[in-house]
Design a protein around this motif. Structure first.
Motif, PDB file in Angstrom:
ATOM      1  N   THR A   1       1.176   5.653   0.092  1.00 55.00           N
ATOM      2  CA  THR A   1       0.516   6.910   0.429  1.00 55.00           C
ATOM      3  C   THR A   1       0.657   7.956  -0.667  1.00 55.00           C
ATOM      4  O   THR A   1      -0.074   8.946  -0.679  1.00 55.00           O
ATOM      5  CB  THR A   1       1.082   7.477   1.741  1.00 55.00           C
TER       6      THR A   1
ATOM      7  N   ARG B   1       5.153   4.557  -4.582  1.00 52.36           N
ATOM      8  CA  ARG B   1       4.795   3.442  -5.451  1.00 52.36           C
ATOM      9  C   ARG B   1       5.835   3.246  -6.548  1.00 52.36           C
ATOM     10  O   ARG B   1       6.241   2.119  -6.852  1.00 52.36           O
ATOM     11  CB  ARG B   1       3.416   3.670  -6.079  1.00 52.36           C
TER      12      ARG B   1
ATOM     13  N   GLU C   1       0.855  -1.179   0.000  1.00 47.72           N
ATOM     14  CA  GLU C   1       0.000   0.000   0.000  1.00 47.72           C
ATOM     15  C   GLU C   1       0.895   1.235   0.000  1.00 47.72           C
ATOM     16  O   GLU C   1       1.953   1.243   0.626  1.00 47.72           O
ATOM     17  CB  GLU C   1      -0.908   0.011   1.233  1.00 47.72           C
TER      18      GLU C   1
END
Length: 209
Positions: free
Chosen positions: A60, A65, A58
């Motif tokens: 933020t 990413r 995951e």
């Protein structure tokens, strides 16, 4: 791992150059030593193991990413000879990335530890009975698991146990990675094993942004 510990790790590795686990001839397979655990510690470790959330990354923000994708691409290429199957390789890397962050560990150091402990072999067994990627001693299944040491050959279970145990040792050693790695190998205070991990970690330093 904080910035100071990270710098110390990389400086040790740089000083060692290309000398590694297989090259020294001085480091021997070891294993974690069974020690009494306070009830609160046992409960905390058992809880950390029992949380079976899947290793789904995951992020933020977009930059994090992208950093993860760059890491996956670079590590996949470096690991190709050891794990030729693409899907197996990606699942392994994603699990290591997830579990190291879950435990608050440095991923580069853990990759070095796995290289030293098992050479990335899922079903590795040491002469003292340690199992799997991170060479977990079977007694940990009794202390903080469900009592089934056979599960230590399951990829995520093994890596989760290894990361939780290493985090425990780091906490006991007040963040001293050298001493914590010695505990992990059952050779606390000796330099051979920590130095081997530091050297192997050089192979897994992430690419620059």
């Amino acid at each position: 791992m904080d910035d100071l510990s990270r710098r110390q790790c990389l400086l040790r590795a740089a000083a060692l150059g290309s000398v590694g686990w297989l090259g020294t001839g001085l480091v021997h397979a070891g294993g974690q030593l069974e020690e009494p655990l306070a009830d609160s510690v046992r409960t905390a470790l058992s809880s950390a193991i029992a949380n079976s959330a899947p290793p789904v990354p995951e992020f933020t923000d977009t930059e994090k990413r992208l950093a993860y994708l760059r890491w996956m691409s670079a590590m996949s290429e470096r690991l190709k000879k050891r794990k030729p199957d693409f899907q197996t390789r990606i699942e392994f890397l994603q699990t290591v990335w997830y579990e190291t962050r879950r435990a608050g560990l440095d991923t580069t150091m853990v990759m070095g530890l796995i290289q030293v402990e098992s050479a990335f072999r899922k079903f590795a067994i040491s002469r003292v009975g340690a199992r799997g990627y991170m060479q977990i001693m079977p007694f940990w299944s009794r202390l903080i698991g469900d009592g089934d040491p056979g599960k230590l050959f399951h990829m995520q279970t093994n890596i989760r146990f290894g990361c939780v145990i290493l985090r425990h040792y780091l906490d006991r050693e007040r963040g001293d990675t050298f001493m914590a790695l010695g505990r992990y190998n059952g050779s606390r205070g000796r330099a051979e094993y920590p130095n081997a991990v530091y050297s192997a970690a050089r192979n897994w330093v992430p690419p620059a942004a």
